[in-house]
Design a protein around this motif. Structure first.
Motif, PDB file in Angstrom:
ATOM      1  N   ALA A 107      26.162 -29.239  20.009  1.00 18.50           N
ATOM      2  CA  ALA A 107      24.921 -28.534  19.680  1.00 18.50           C
ATOM      3  C   ALA A 107      24.495 -27.633  20.828  1.00 18.50           C
ATOM      4  N   ARG A 108      24.629 -28.127  22.065  1.00 24.27           N
ATOM      5  CA  ARG A 108      24.271 -27.297  23.224  1.00 24.27           C
ATOM      6  C   ARG A 108      25.182 -26.090  23.340  1.00 24.27           C
ATOM      7  N   LYS A 109      26.461 -26.301  23.079  1.00 25.80           N
ATOM      8  CA  LYS A 109      27.424 -25.203  23.140  1.00 25.80           C
ATOM      9  C   LYS A 109      27.093 -24.147  22.080  1.00 25.80           C
ATOM     10  N   LEU A 110      26.781 -24.615  20.878  1.00 25.64           N
ATOM     11  CA  LEU A 110      26.418 -23.697  19.803  1.00 25.64           C
ATOM     12  C   LEU A 110      25.143 -22.946  20.138  1.00 25.64           C
ATOM     13  N   SER A 111      24.209 -23.627  20.754  1.00 29.48           N
ATOM     14  CA  SER A 111      22.950 -22.984  21.124  1.00 29.48           C
ATOM     15  C   SER A 111      23.179 -21.864  22.135  1.00 29.48           C
ATOM     16  N   ASP A 112      24.101 -22.095  23.082  1.00 31.86           N
ATOM     17  CA  ASP A 112      24.421 -21.043  24.055  1.00 31.86           C
ATOM     18  C   ASP A 112      24.989 -19.816  23.353  1.00 31.86           C
ATOM     19  N   ILE A 113      25.879 -20.061  22.391  1.00 34.99           N
ATOM     20  CA  ILE A 113      26.461 -18.943  21.644  1.00 34.99           C
ATOM     21  C   ILE A 113      25.377 -18.220  20.845  1.00 34.99           C
ATOM     22  N   GLN A 114      24.464 -18.993  20.279  1.00 37.82           N
ATOM     23  CA  GLN A 114      23.362 -18.398  19.517  1.00 37.82           C
ATOM     24  C   GLN A 114      22.519 -17.484  20.417  1.00 37.82           C
ATOM     25  N   ASN A 115      22.228 -17.945  21.631  1.00 35.83           N
ATOM     26  CA  ASN A 115      21.435 -17.128  22.545  1.00 35.83           C
ATOM     27  C   ASN A 115      22.153 -15.829  22.886  1.00 35.83           C
ATOM     28  N   GLU A 116      23.470 -15.910  23.083  1.00 36.77           N
ATOM     29  CA  GLU A 116      24.250 -14.697  23.337  1.00 36.77           C
ATOM     30  C   GLU A 116      24.155 -13.742  22.142  1.00 36.77           C
ATOM     31  N   ALA A 117      24.223 -14.318  20.939  1.00 39.34           N
ATOM     32  CA  ALA A 117      24.149 -13.504  19.726  1.00 39.34           C
ATOM     33  C   ALA A 117      22.801 -12.797  19.623  1.00 39.34           C
ATOM     34  N   LEU A 118      21.724 -13.505  19.961  1.00 40.35           N
ATOM     35  CA  LEU A 118      20.387 -12.909  19.891  1.00 40.35           C
ATOM     36  C   LEU A 118      20.262 -11.733  20.853  1.00 40.35           C
ATOM     37  N   ILE A 119      20.827 -11.881  22.053  1.00 38.11           N
ATOM     38  CA  ILE A 119      20.801 -10.794  23.033  1.00 38.11           C
ATOM     39  C   ILE A 119      21.559  -9.587  22.506  1.00 38.11           C
ATOM     40  N   SER A 120      22.734  -9.844  21.926  1.00 37.27           N
ATOM     41  CA  SER A 120      23.539  -8.756  21.373  1.00 37.27           C
ATOM     42  C   SER A 120      22.822  -8.064  20.225  1.00 37.27           C
ATOM     43  N   GLN A 121      22.194  -8.850  19.352  1.00 37.90           N
ATOM     44  CA  GLN A 121      21.478  -8.272  18.221  1.00 37.90           C
ATOM     45  C   GLN A 121      20.317  -7.400  18.690  1.00 37.90           C
ATOM     46  N   GLN A 122      19.580  -7.866  19.706  1.00 41.30           N
ATOM     47  CA  GLN A 122      18.453  -7.092  20.224  1.00 41.30           C
ATOM     48  C   GLN A 122      18.941  -5.792  20.856  1.00 41.30           C
ATOM     49  N   ALA A 123      20.072  -5.863  21.565  1.00 37.88           N
ATOM     50  CA  ALA A 123      20.641  -4.651  22.161  1.00 37.88           C
ATOM     51  C   ALA A 123      21.022  -3.645  21.079  1.00 37.88           C
ATOM     52  N   ASN A 124      21.653  -4.124  20.010  1.00 40.22           N
ATOM     53  CA  ASN A 124      22.043  -3.233  18.917  1.00 40.22           C
ATOM     54  C   ASN A 124      20.830  -2.574  18.292  1.00 40.22           C
ATOM     55  N   LYS A 125      19.761  -3.339  18.094  1.00 37.97           N
ATOM     56  CA  LYS A 125      18.535  -2.778  17.513  1.00 37.97           C
ATOM     57  C   LYS A 125      17.965  -1.680  18.415  1.00 37.97           C
ATOM     58  N   SER A 126      18.007  -1.904  19.715  1.00 37.70           N
ATOM     59  CA  SER A 126      17.498  -0.903  20.663  1.00 37.70           C
ATOM     60  C   SER A 126      18.313   0.376  20.606  1.00 37.70           C
ATOM     61  N   ILE A 127      19.626   0.232  20.495  1.00 37.45           N
ATOM     62  CA  ILE A 127      20.491   1.410  20.403  1.00 37.45           C
ATOM     63  C   ILE A 127      20.194   2.185  19.127  1.00 37.45           C
ATOM     64  N   VAL A 128      20.103   1.472  18.003  1.00 34.01           N
ATOM     65  CA  VAL A 128      19.828   2.126  16.718  1.00 34.01           C
ATOM     66  C   VAL A 128      18.496   2.864  16.779  1.00 34.01           C
ATOM     67  N   LYS A 129      17.491   2.239  17.365  1.00 32.03           N
ATOM     68  CA  LYS A 129      16.157   2.841  17.448  1.00 32.03           C
ATOM     69  C   LYS A 129      16.173   4.119  18.280  1.00 32.03           C
ATOM     70  N   ALA A 130      17.059   4.181  19.274  1.00 32.25           N
ATOM     71  CA  ALA A 130      17.104   5.348  20.165  1.00 32.25           C
ATOM     72  C   ALA A 130      17.725   6.574  19.504  1.00 32.25           C
ATOM     73  N   PHE A 131      18.475   6.387  18.426  1.00 30.11           N
ATOM     74  CA  PHE A 131      19.099   7.519  17.760  1.00 30.11           C
ATOM     75  C   PHE A 131      18.091   8.225  16.856  1.00 30.11           C
ATOM     76  N   GLU A 132      17.945   9.518  17.062  1.00 29.73           N
ATOM     77  CA  GLU A 132      17.075  10.322  16.202  1.00 29.73           C
ATOM     78  C   GLU A 132      17.796  10.596  14.891  1.00 29.73           C
ATOM     79  N   PRO A 133      17.034  10.810  13.791  1.00 27.30           N
ATOM     80  CA  PRO A 133      17.683  11.284  12.555  1.00 27.30           C
ATOM     81  C   PRO A 133      18.400  12.603  12.846  1.00 27.30           C
ATOM     82  N   MET A 134      19.584  12.788  12.306  1.00 25.81           N
ATOM     83  CA  MET A 134      20.370  13.976  12.623  1.00 25.81           C
ATOM     84  C   MET A 134      19.794  15.220  11.957  1.00 25.81           C
ATOM     85  N   SER A 135      19.529  16.234  12.773  1.00 24.56           N
ATOM     86  CA  SER A 135      19.129  17.540  12.260  1.00 24.56           C
ATOM     87  C   SER A 135      20.365  18.251  11.722  1.00 24.56           C
ATOM     88  N   GLU A 136      20.158  19.402  11.088  1.00 21.46           N
ATOM     89  CA  GLU A 136      21.307  20.169  10.590  1.00 21.46           C
ATOM     90  C   GLU A 136      22.222  20.583  11.741  1.00 21.46           C
TER      91      GLU A 136
END
Length: 418
Positions: free
Chosen positions: A214-243
């Motif tokens: 359970a502790r090992k799985l929890s560590d992996i879960q925490n890593e996943a949460l960090i990765s997910q938050q990073a991905n969200k930040s990257i997506v948010k930084a992209f502007e909608p594409m102009s022509e």
């Protein structure tokens, strides 16, 4: 050969499909979902295969290379099973992106039509779904939106109301007995459960029997949460594409095709943003990530830049221009070392400025002229440049292995200055 993002782009172009901005974040979206791998006994093996799958897709590896990497990790699976894992991972992510695009356009195209192939390889259960037409919000799609099985080749077309009526909207009694493959009745909103949800289920189960697990799985879960938050930040930084951005994006894609390299979609979007003079959000994100040592975002930035170097690496011994973003406000002296820590635009500007020359520049920048003649270069992150000489009219810089040591931020572009 494994399905690649470049293959998906080629297919879309051949079919004259106009891809939404979301497609160019596909690799980031793919990391938000778990791929469950059956027949593997341990969590370590599951995680290894998932990571190797994502790595192979991102690098454009062939299926044979992926198969070899799995075997070298000590995991024995049949080629057929590995092929299923590999292809299903990208199918689910791609289907989720298409579904998102269709939902955004449902005011104009409120109906969907199931489309299966009709060759000798199609499964009877999938052929039975061919040409079913239902409203886009009909519960039917919660269980029947493809893929509906391993290596499913089916797709869904969005229709206008007039097209749906002409085709014929399938009545309720026309759906009787039509089922997806066992275990595949999954809504496109959540293809493959969210990684964190899957891990939480495993943690809850482990708590009943095995506290260390359970502790090992929890560590992996925490890593996943960090990765997910990073991905969200990257997506948010992209502007909608102009022509204009779309034209640049298409030019980059053309270059990807010509190079016969497979570049992950978010790397293409990163380059599209960074060659814009007015780009800001992504620069701020990368700058803050470096300052705060946000390893997930910094790793994505460097991985993306390295993959782009495969298609447009600068091979000139020196490059020239008069504008490095944020450079003018630096008070330089001979011998100073500038440490550029984020990808930085270097170009010739219409505005007069000092001539800037970078020596020993081979392989330390993207040559934007290779991408449909765009002006200038994009300097690599972690690039150190020594001031060789400086006059009122000219600055000459040279690549050096000496590291800059003092942080300096100019016009929202990040440098270290020594």
């Amino acid at each position: 050969m494994a399905v690649s993002y470049a293959d998906a782009l080629r297919y879309a172009r051949d079919k004259r499909v106009v891809l939404s901005d979301e497609f160019y974040l596909l690799d980031l979206n793919a990391r938000q979902y778990a791929t469950t791998v059956s027949y593997l006994a341990s969590l370590d093996q599951i995680r290894t295969v998932i990571n190797l799958t994502n790595r192979a897709i991102e690098s454009g590896s062939t299926f044979q290379e992926f198969q070899k990497a799995v075997k070298e990790s000590g995991i024995e699976l049949s080629p057929h099973h590995l092929d299923n894992i590999f292809r299903t991972n990208i199918q689910n992510a791609y289907a989720h992106g298409i579904w998102t695009q269709q939902q955004k356009n449902k005011a104009n195209r409120p109906y969907l039509r199931y489309s299966s192939l009709t060759d000798s390889r199609v499964r009877p259960s999938h052929l039975a779904l061919n040409n079913i037409v239902r409203g886009i919000d009909d519960p039917f799609w919660d269980t029947h939106y493809p893929p509906n099985g391993f290596q499913c080749r089916c797709s869904v077309d969005a229709l206008t109301e007039a097209q749906a009526k002409k085709q014929g909207i399938t009545p309720d009694d026309g759906l009787m007995g039509v089922q997806p493959d066992k275990g595949w009745a999954v809504s496109p909103v959540s293809y493959g459960k969210h990684l964190n949800d899957v891990l939480q289920e495993k943690i809850d189960d482990a708590l009943l029997t095995d506290t260390p697990l359970a502790r090992k799985l929890s560590d992996i879960q925490n890593e996943a949460l960090i990765s997910q938050q990073a991905n969200k930040s990257i997506v948010k930084a992209f502007e909608p594409m102009s022509e204009e951005s779309k034209q640049v994006n298409e030019a980059i894609i053309d270059r990807v095709f010509d190079s016969k390299k497979d570049i992950e979609p978010s790397a293409i979007r990163m380059l599209t943003e960074l060659v814009k003079d007015d780009e800001q959000a992504l620069t701020d994100l990368l700058k803050n990530a470096v300052v705060k040592d946000d390893k997930s975002i910094v790793a994505w930035m460097k991985r993306s830049f390295d993959s782009l170097m495969l298609i447009a690496k600068n091979l000139k011994s020196k490059i020239t221009g008069n504008n490095i973003k944020g450079f003018d406000s630096l008070k330089l002296q001979k011998g100073n070392v500038i440490g550029i820590q984020t990808p930085t635009l270097f170009k010739t500007s219409a505005q007069a400025g000092k001539s800037i020359t970078i020596l020993d520049a081979k392989g330390v920048a993207l040559d934007l002229s290779k991408i449909n003649g765009l002006n200038g270069a994009l300097l690599a992150p972690d690039l150190n440049l020594e001031v060789v000489s400086i006059t009122d009219d000219e600055v000459v810089l040279r690549k050096t292995n000496e590291l800059a040591t003092r942080l300096f931020v100019a016009n929202n572009t990040l440098f270290n200055l020594y």
